[in-house]
Motif scaffolding. Structure first.
Motif, short mmCIF file in Angstrom:
data_model
loop_
_atom_site.label_atom_id
_atom_site.label_comp_id
_atom_site.label_asym_id
_atom_site.label_seq_id
_atom_site.Cartn_x
_atom_site.Cartn_y
_atom_site.Cartn_z
N ILE A 1 46.94 47.57 47.34
CA ILE A 1 48.24 47.51 46.69
C ILE A 1 48.05 47.82 45.21
N ALA A 2 49.11 48.31 44.59
CA ALA A 2 49.05 48.66 43.17
C ALA A 2 48.68 47.43 42.34
N LEU B 1 40.00 42.35 43.87
CA LEU B 1 39.75 42.47 45.30
C LEU B 1 40.92 41.82 46.02
N TYR B 2 41.68 42.58 46.81
CA TYR B 2 42.96 42.09 47.35
C TYR B 2 42.78 41.01 48.41
N CYS C 1 44.40 35.97 49.94
CA CYS C 1 43.78 35.52 48.69
C CYS C 1 43.29 36.73 47.90
N LEU C 2 43.78 36.86 46.69
CA LEU C 2 43.35 37.91 45.76
C LEU C 2 42.29 37.35 44.83
N PHE D 1 62.13 35.31 50.41
CA PHE D 1 61.61 36.61 49.97
C PHE D 1 60.18 36.75 50.46
N THR D 2 59.76 37.98 50.67
CA THR D 2 58.36 38.22 50.99
C THR D 2 57.56 38.34 49.69
N TYR D 3 56.26 38.12 49.79
CA TYR D 3 55.44 38.24 48.58
C TYR D 3 55.50 39.65 48.02
N GLU D 4 55.51 40.64 48.91
CA GLU D 4 55.54 42.03 48.45
C GLU D 4 56.84 42.31 47.69
N GLU D 5 57.96 41.79 48.20
CA GLU D 5 59.23 41.95 47.49
C GLU D 5 59.15 41.29 46.11
N TYR D 6 58.52 40.14 46.06
CA TYR D 6 58.45 39.43 44.80
C TYR D 6 57.53 40.15 43.81
N ARG D 7 56.43 40.68 44.32
CA ARG D 7 55.50 41.42 43.46
C ARG D 7 56.23 42.60 42.81
#
Length: 300
Positions: free
Chosen positions: A70-71, A90-91, A150-151, A274-280
């Protein structure tokens, strides 16, 4: 009156269930706490610090190979906003394959890769343990976060005599559920903001301890019970500062929303799911390093 830096709560992980009340209070009032007796060997922490320092000292053309799924999860170069800061990322640190990909991107030696693997396994297990204890402190099931991502990020602050007094990392909240920080034991600079004032409290390094910060996902998931602490890094002395951070982000695909047990007539639902991706993506588009979760509050 300020709480004082010595008052940042310390949670003894060897003293449960006796610490649940203290943990609940720390999460509600401070949004951060130190943990001791966490089970990660001091030798492993020290070895990981050496690996982090050596990887962050690599030539920039090698560090730029650190890309991820992910970006903004790979290498972050110094920027106009944070010119003294850079990091490698590291994602999915729970994945041995992802750890090995990270190591190969940076030409890590077999010894460095072994240290990375051991540290990733140990800190991931600790992340699950702390996440579970947070849930239990609210009367919930401890395995709620077992499928969450976990990032992992290693950070370097290039503090020179000319920049003493300036900011190394701007005021922000973490977008994650929680963050585990292994601080630099020699060079400080982290400050957390008190909940009920704009005062900053220095978080001095405490050898062997780890610092836990709660982020935006924790506030939404807990229906406002867990406080997302604002924090920053200040340059107080010349020297290279290295910190190691693990972010428990949120569900990989499911929505972040308060469990039914935390919603009732006295505690109506505060945030839209919300999903985490939406929030990011919202954090990036809003260009807001703190307060973004407020955009998702339900207005009655």
């Amino acid at each position: 009156m300020g709480k004082g830096k010595e008052s940042i709560p310390t949670i003894d992980l060897s003293n449960f269930p006796g610490e649940y009340g203290k943990l609940r209070e720390a999460c509600a009032e401070w949004g951060c706490f130190r943990v001791v007796n966490h089970g990660i060997p001091l030798d492993l922490m020290w070895d990981m610090k050496k690996v982090a320092r050596s990887l962050l000292d690599l030539p920039v053309e090698i560090k730029r190979r650190n890309t991820d799924v992910i970006a903004r999860s790979g290498y972050q170069e110094p920027s106009p906003v944070n010119p003294l800061y850079e990091s490698l990322g590291l994602y999915d640190m729970a994945s041995s394959h992802s750890v090995q990909t990270f190591c190969s991107q940076l030409d890590a030696s077999p010894h460095q890769s072994e240290i990375m693997e051991k540290y990733a396994q140990a800190i991931y297990a600790l992340t699950m343990e702390i996440g579970g204890k947070l849930a239990e402190s609210l009367g919930l099931n401890s395995d709620f976060c077992k499928e969450w991502t976990c990032l992992f990020r290693i950070n370097k602050y290039n503090f020179t005599p000319e920049v003493v007094g300036s900011t190394g990392a701007q005021i922000h909240t973490d977008s994650s559920f929680l963050t585990i920080l292994q601080l630099d034991e020699n060079v400080g600079g982290l400050e957390v903001m008190e909940r009920n004032s704009d005062a900053f409290i220095p978080v001095d390094p405490l050898p062997g301890a780890l610092l836990i910060n709660l982020g935006d996902v924790a506030t939404a998931w807990s229906n406002g019970r867990l406080f997302n602490v604002k924090h920053r890094v200040q340059c107080k002395e010349a020297g290279v500062r290295v910190s190691i951070a693990t972010f428990l982000l949120g569900p990989k695909e499911a929505a972040v929303e308060a469990p039914p047990e935390l919603v009732d007539a006295e505690h109506p639902r505060l945030y839209v799911p919300f999903t985490y991706e939406e929030y990011r993506k919202l954090r990036i588009s809003s260009k807001s390093a703190a307060g973004t979760v407020d955009l998702l509050r339900i207005h009655s």
